[in-house]
Design a protein around this motif. Structure first.
Motif, PDB file in Angstrom:
ATOM      1  N   ALA A   1       6.879   9.547   0.234  1.00 40.91           N
ATOM      2  CA  ALA A   1       8.282   9.850   0.470  1.00 40.91           C
ATOM      3  C   ALA A   1       8.880   8.852   1.448  1.00 40.91           C
ATOM      4  O   ALA A   1       8.162   8.100   2.118  1.00 40.91           O
ATOM      5  N   THR A   2      10.190   8.861   1.531  1.00 37.01           N
ATOM      6  CA  THR A   2      10.882   7.983   2.470  1.00 37.01           C
ATOM      7  C   THR A   2      10.377   8.239   3.890  1.00 37.01           C
ATOM      8  O   THR A   2      10.304   9.380   4.334  1.00 37.01           O
ATOM      9  N   GLY A   3      10.040   7.183   4.598  1.00 38.16           N
ATOM     10  CA  GLY A   3       9.518   7.312   5.955  1.00 38.16           C
ATOM     11  C   GLY A   3       8.021   7.492   6.024  1.00 38.16           C
ATOM     12  O   GLY A   3       7.451   7.592   7.112  1.00 38.16           O
ATOM     13  N   GLY A   4       7.336   7.514   4.861  1.00 39.10           N
ATOM     14  CA  GLY A   4       5.890   7.708   4.869  1.00 39.10           C
ATOM     15  C   GLY A   4       5.105   6.471   5.248  1.00 39.10           C
ATOM     16  O   GLY A   4       3.982   6.572   5.710  1.00 39.10           O
ATOM     17  N   GLY A   5       5.675   5.288   5.038  1.00 35.92           N
ATOM     18  CA  GLY A   5       4.981   4.059   5.411  1.00 35.92           C
ATOM     19  C   GLY A   5       4.688   3.126   4.260  1.00 35.92           C
ATOM     20  O   GLY A   5       3.856   2.215   4.402  1.00 35.92           O
ATOM     21  N   LYS A   6       5.361   3.304   3.116  1.00 37.26           N
ATOM     22  CA  LYS A   6       5.120   2.390   1.981  1.00 37.26           C
ATOM     23  C   LYS A   6       5.457   0.950   2.351  1.00 37.26           C
ATOM     24  O   LYS A   6       4.762   0.013   1.960  1.00 37.26           O
ATOM     25  N   THR A   7       6.544   0.792   3.113  1.00 35.34           N
ATOM     26  CA  THR A   7       6.986  -0.566   3.451  1.00 35.34           C
ATOM     27  C   THR A   7       5.904  -1.329   4.208  1.00 35.34           C
ATOM     28  O   THR A   7       5.634  -2.504   3.926  1.00 35.34           O
ATOM     29  N   THR A   8       5.268  -0.678   5.188  1.00 38.44           N
ATOM     30  CA  THR A   8       4.247  -1.384   5.965  1.00 38.44           C
ATOM     31  C   THR A   8       3.017  -1.681   5.128  1.00 38.44           C
ATOM     32  O   THR A   8       2.322  -2.673   5.372  1.00 38.44           O
ATOM     33  N   VAL A   9       2.714  -0.825   4.127  1.00 32.52           N
ATOM     34  CA  VAL A   9       1.622  -1.144   3.204  1.00 32.52           C
ATOM     35  C   VAL A   9       1.968  -2.408   2.417  1.00 32.52           C
ATOM     36  O   VAL A   9       1.141  -3.319   2.283  1.00 32.52           O
ATOM     37  N   PHE A  10       3.200  -2.484   1.913  1.00 30.62           N
ATOM     38  CA  PHE A  10       3.638  -3.670   1.175  1.00 30.62           C
ATOM     39  C   PHE A  10       3.579  -4.909   2.068  1.00 30.62           C
ATOM     40  O   PHE A  10       3.154  -5.987   1.623  1.00 30.62           O
ATOM     41  N   ARG A  11       3.999  -4.774   3.310  1.00 31.52           N
ATOM     42  CA  ARG A  11       3.975  -5.937   4.206  1.00 31.52           C
ATOM     43  C   ARG A  11       2.543  -6.384   4.494  1.00 31.52           C
ATOM     44  O   ARG A  11       2.256  -7.583   4.582  1.00 31.52           O
ATOM     45  N   SER A  12       1.629  -5.419   4.646  1.00 28.84           N
ATOM     46  CA  SER A  12       0.232  -5.777   4.887  1.00 28.84           C
ATOM     47  C   SER A  12      -0.363  -6.480   3.677  1.00 28.84           C
ATOM     48  O   SER A  12      -1.127  -7.445   3.819  1.00 28.84           O
ATOM     49  N   LEU A  13      -0.035  -5.993   2.471  1.00 28.85           N
ATOM     50  CA  LEU A  13      -0.512  -6.659   1.261  1.00 28.85           C
ATOM     51  C   LEU A  13       0.044  -8.077   1.183  1.00 28.85           C
ATOM     52  O   LEU A  13      -0.672  -9.028   0.828  1.00 28.85           O
ATOM     53  N   LEU A  14       1.323  -8.222   1.496  1.00 26.28           N
ATOM     54  CA  LEU A  14       1.953  -9.546   1.490  1.00 26.28           C
ATOM     55  C   LEU A  14       1.266 -10.484   2.479  1.00 26.28           C
ATOM     56  O   LEU A  14       0.927 -11.625   2.145  1.00 26.28           O
ATOM     57  N   ALA A  15       1.042  -9.997   3.697  1.00 26.23           N
ATOM     58  CA  ALA A  15       0.407 -10.834   4.723  1.00 26.23           C
ATOM     59  C   ALA A  15      -1.005 -11.226   4.323  1.00 26.23           C
ATOM     60  O   ALA A  15      -1.419 -12.382   4.477  1.00 26.23           O
ATOM     61  N   GLY A  16      -1.777 -10.257   3.788  1.00 21.08           N
ATOM     62  CA  GLY A  16      -3.136 -10.568   3.365  1.00 21.08           C
ATOM     63  C   GLY A  16      -3.178 -11.574   2.239  1.00 21.08           C
ATOM     64  O   GLY A  16      -4.077 -12.420   2.178  1.00 21.08           O
ATOM     65  N   ALA A  17      -2.188 -11.514   1.354  1.00 17.43           N
ATOM     66  CA  ALA A  17      -2.153 -12.451   0.228  1.00 17.43           C
ATOM     67  C   ALA A  17      -1.859 -13.870   0.701  1.00 17.43           C
ATOM     68  O   ALA A  17      -2.583 -14.810   0.360  1.00 17.43           O
ATOM     69  N   VAL A  18      -0.794 -14.038   1.477  1.00 15.77           N
ATOM     70  CA  VAL A  18      -0.406 -15.407   1.860  1.00 15.77           C
ATOM     71  C   VAL A  18      -1.441 -16.049   2.773  1.00 15.77           C
ATOM     72  O   VAL A  18      -1.610 -17.265   2.759  1.00 15.77           O
ATOM     73  N   MET A  19      -2.155 -15.235   3.577  1.00 21.73           N
ATOM     74  CA  MET A  19      -3.194 -15.814   4.429  1.00 21.73           C
ATOM     75  C   MET A  19      -4.389 -16.296   3.627  1.00 21.73           C
ATOM     76  O   MET A  19      -5.230 -17.031   4.141  1.00 21.73           O
ATOM     77  N   GLN A  20      -4.493 -15.863   2.357  1.00 14.71           N
ATOM     78  CA  GLN A  20      -5.601 -16.283   1.500  1.00 14.71           C
ATOM     79  C   GLN A  20      -5.137 -17.172   0.354  1.00 14.71           C
ATOM     80  O   GLN A  20      -5.873 -17.379  -0.608  1.00 14.71           O
ATOM     81  N   GLY A  21      -3.901 -17.695   0.472  1.00 16.79           N
ATOM     82  CA  GLY A  21      -3.428 -18.634  -0.524  1.00 16.79           C
ATOM     83  C   GLY A  21      -2.939 -18.008  -1.811  1.00 16.79           C
ATOM     84  O   GLY A  21      -2.874 -18.687  -2.838  1.00 16.79           O
ATOM     85  N   ILE A  22      -2.592 -16.728  -1.791  1.00 11.70           N
ATOM     86  CA  ILE A  22      -2.078 -16.036  -2.978  1.00 11.70           C
ATOM     87  C   ILE A  22      -0.563 -15.969  -2.873  1.00 11.70           C
ATOM     88  O   ILE A  22      -0.027 -15.382  -1.926  1.00 11.70           O
ATOM     89  N   ALA A  23       0.142 -16.560  -3.841  1.00  8.91           N
ATOM     90  CA  ALA A  23       1.603 -16.559  -3.823  1.00  8.91           C
ATOM     91  C   ALA A  23       2.135 -15.145  -4.046  1.00  8.91           C
ATOM     92  O   ALA A  23       1.555 -14.360  -4.800  1.00  8.91           O
TER      93      ALA A  23
END
Length: 754
Positions: A351-373
């Protein structure tokens, strides 16, 4: 013979050297011995052991002698001292032997890191050995296993003389204490009776639940005043008469062999314990030994900050892991992607406010740090959009038009990769992976539908105008041209369908081979949002905060309607079927208890532009690591259509920013937009809607409307407009009433609009 003569010569020389030493130093040695003897006599006279010669009964030296009585007394004291010293040595060796008998088997169980001299303390010795022990054991020991603890207790009990013992385990500190039952004082007796009453209560409870006679063994008790796993003080629990009640921290239950404890039954027991004992409990059932083990669930931090580059110090290999949280043991957990991995795509529910955004940001950060566009669709326009231009991020789409175009572009990339693999199969394993984030699917579809409606209306209007002007391009049959479905370029560009929903479903079914991994974010995973079984392709799943049984059933499947329903309503707390920590470990996404899900606390990661202090340092380090990975990288999709352009802001957005004194960037002058000589907020209106006194721009020059007159009955659609420039010069214009003008807005206009 020569050797023998040489030896005899050496011996002779040694004898001569010895004689010479006696001659040279003999006088000194004798003198020292006489002086030492005289000093010893004076010392013994001072102690009363030797007396002057005239008082002595036994002469010793010319000036002193021994008194028989005193000599006898000194002899007794000396004898007692010798006996005491011998007894102490013997007792120490005996105790050391008793302790070593206990330590030896423990050292085998605990391993080489166990040091009995430091980790085992014994006290209150009796003939059969120590009556109390304090033992520290290594952290690697399986102390959560009740059978292992029972084995250790039995070893200690037998080595302590097989007396009844009381064992208290402290699992947090990795230690336990042992004492024989005979050493209870009054306070200990009272505590023991209270504990026994608690055990009796637990046996009645489990006897009712399991419908049979059970035995409860408490491994550790809660200590009021200490901090629990969540960092909160443990309160004392009192009965209605004011007496304190003991609450176990962990215990095991032995139940009858004929009782079958199912997974659902274990979950029900955990829920009952939460009501009866408080807190949140975890149940482990061992059907082979008919034993239930219950212990408090480990706690999590209120906020788990993203560790940044520390998460990816070691290369995770060909199959990259995107970490986004920690489990109850504090171990980072995440999603492992790759051709050989079973979970190609992911769904994030909350639900809104549950933390989906931070999960998406963590996935994004993990990808770019490993060379995944990374490419992303952000319908809310503020959650992922700040990452546009971040190293490794190809494009972030936010409007309905941009989202439609990005999904179409990504579909085209997928088919282009399929075509390359079709002709050269070996390149399949060489394709660089892409992470495609699609947040808020329901809002996204609404935006795309609205954009499609606008495009349809615009297209119809253009066709009508073209038909009216007779300029429409037609085929020989008189119809508008239709793209050839057999044309690969056209088909790839259209994704075989102009419908965004169809393109998404197609990618969920096909993108894995193209090394495109998709993450869908939704508030509810209703089947109606995933036509054609698309939801089944989202095998990696993360559900944030407590869910309803219906929601849990949709996420985790049949028989798992309970999973995550008892999660605390704390942002970032989630259940997820995370990939195994060890890549070699076998894993089935829908197998195991709870549908394979474990509890996590997801990472907190701020956004560029808003991060400060430590959050900014983490983001800066991630950006630096990503920049190195993407040196020379060629992104498959042009990012320029998705860049923000302040000059394209709507008039309403400009009014709001102006009222808040927010500059619009390089394309708009800074400062108040309504100040003279500064950039202005305008709106396009028809000439017929102008009124006297308004300010307009005409051919790039600012004018004030001086007067408006009708052209007369001859032409009702025309007006005569009189305008005045800033120097006071008048000019008359003969205009069509529909001619457009830019009307300069005033503060009153913006206030009324807001």
């Amino acid at each position: 013979m020569a050797n023998k003569e040489a030896v005899d010569d050496d011996t002779m020389w040694l004898l001569l050297a010895g004689v010479g030493a006696v001659v040279l130093f003999g006088g000194g040695i004798v003198t020292w011995f006489v002086m030492a003897t005289d000093q010893a006599v004076r010392w013994l006279i001072g102690l009363g052991v030797l007396v002057p010669a005239e008082q002595a009964t036994v002469p010793v030296i010319g000036g002193a002698g021994l008194d028989t009585g005193r000599l006898a007394g000194a002899g007794v004291v000396l004898a007692l001292a010798v006996v005491l010293a011998i007894w102490l040595v013997i007792r120490k060796r005996k105790r050391a032997l008793q302790v070593s008998r206990i330590a030896a088997p423990l050292a085998i169980e605990f391993g080489s890191t166990f040091d009995p001299a430091k980790d085992l303390k014994a006290s209150r010795f009796r003939a059969d050995g120590p009556q109390r022990l304090r033992v520290n054991y290594p952290n690697s020991c399986p102390d959560h296993d009740p059978l292992w603890r029972f084995k250790i207790e039995e070893i200690v009990r037998h080595r302590m003389g097989s007396a009844p013992i009381k064992t208290k385990w402290n699992l947090k500190k990795g230690a336990f204490s042992v004492r024989t039952e005979s050493f209870r004082n009054a306070m200990e007796e009272a505590l023991a009776r209270r504990d026994e009453a608690a055990v009796e209560r637990m046996e009645k409870l489990f006897g009712t639940l399991l419908r049979g006679e059970v035995t409860v063994r408490v491994d550790s008790w809660e200590e009021p005043g200490q901090l629990d796993n969540e960092g909160n003080p443990i309160p004392a629990v009192t009965d209605i008469d004011g007496t304190e009640i003991s609450i176990p921290e962990s215990f095991s239950v032995k139940y009858p062999a004929g009782v079958l404890v199912t997974e659902m039954a274990a979950i029900r027991i955990a829920q009952i314990l939460s009501v009866k004992l408080g807190g949140r409990w975890k149940i482990q059932n061992d059907g082979k030994t008919d034993t239930l083990t219950a212990f408090h669930k480990p706690g999590f931090k209120e906020m788990e900050r993203h560790p940044g580059t520390a998460l990816y110090k070691e290369d995770s290999g060909k199959n990259k892991v995107l970490y986004y949280g920690v489990d109850e043991n504090g171990s980072p957990r995440g999603w492992r992607i790759g051709q050989s991995q079973p979970m190609a795509h992911m769904i994030c529910v909350g639900a809104t406010g549950g933390g989906k955004t931070t999960v998406f940001r963590s996935l994004l950060a993990g990808a770019v740090m490993q060379g995944i566009a990374v490419y992303a669709c952000d319908p809310k326009r503020v959650e992922l959009r700040p990452f546009q231009g971040f190293p490794g991020v190809g494009a972030i789409a936010s409007s309905g038009k941009q989202i439609s175009e990005l999904i179409s572009d990504m579909t085209k990339v997928m088919f282009e990769r399929y075509e390359a693999v079709e002709h050269f199969p070996a390149v399949k394993d060489q394709l660089p992976p892409i992470l495609f984030l699609v947040d808020e699917l329901l809002i996204l579809r609404q935006l795309v539908a609205e954009h499609a409606k606008e495009e349809k209306a615009r297209s119809a209007e253009e066709k009508a105008e073209a038909k009216k002007a007779g300029t429409g391009k037609k085929t020989p049959t008189g119809k508008m041209p239709v793209p050839d479905a057999n044309d690969k370029e056209v088909a790839a560009a259209a994704g075989f369908s102009g419908d965004t929903n169809t393109q998404l479903q197609m990618m969920l079914a096909l993108a894995r081979t193209a090394r495109i991994h998709i993450v869908i974010g939704v508030q509810r995973p209703d089947a109606e949002n995933f036509q054609g079984g698309a939801r089944d392709n989202l095998t990696h799943r993360c559900a944030l905060m407590a869910m309803s049984p219906q929601g849990a059933l949709m996420v985790w499947g049949q028989g798992n309607a309970h999973v995550g329903t008892d999660l605390p309503r704390k942002q970032g707390r989630a259940m997820a079927n995370v990939s195994p920590i060890d890549e070699r470990e076998a894993f089935q996404p829908d197998g195991g208890a709870n549908g394979g899900a474990v509890e996590l606390q997801t990472f907190w990661l701020s956004e560029p532009g808003a991060a400060k202090g430590e959050d900014k340092q983490i983001l800066d380090s991630i950006a630096a690591a990503a920049a190195k990975k993407f040196e020379g990288y060629q992104f498959p999709i042009d990012s320029s259509p998705y860049d923000l352009k302040p000059g394209e802001l709507s008039s309403g957005a400009k009014r709001i920013l102006n009222q808040l004194d927010i500059p619009l960037g390089t394309e708009e002058p800074a400062g108040n937009l309504f100040d003279e000589g500064q950039g202005t907020a305008t709106e396009v209106v028809n000439a017929g809607s102008l009124v006297e006194g308004e300010t307009i721009t005409y051919e790039g020059i600012r004018y004030e409307v001086e007067g408006i007159d009708d052209a007369g009955e001859a032409d009702e659609d025309r007006i005569l407009l009189t305008i005045r420039d800033m120097d006071g010069n008048l000019e008359a214009l003969d205009l069509d009433a529909t001619d457009p003008f830019e009307r300069i807005l005033t503060l009153d206009d913006t206030a009324a609009s807001l």
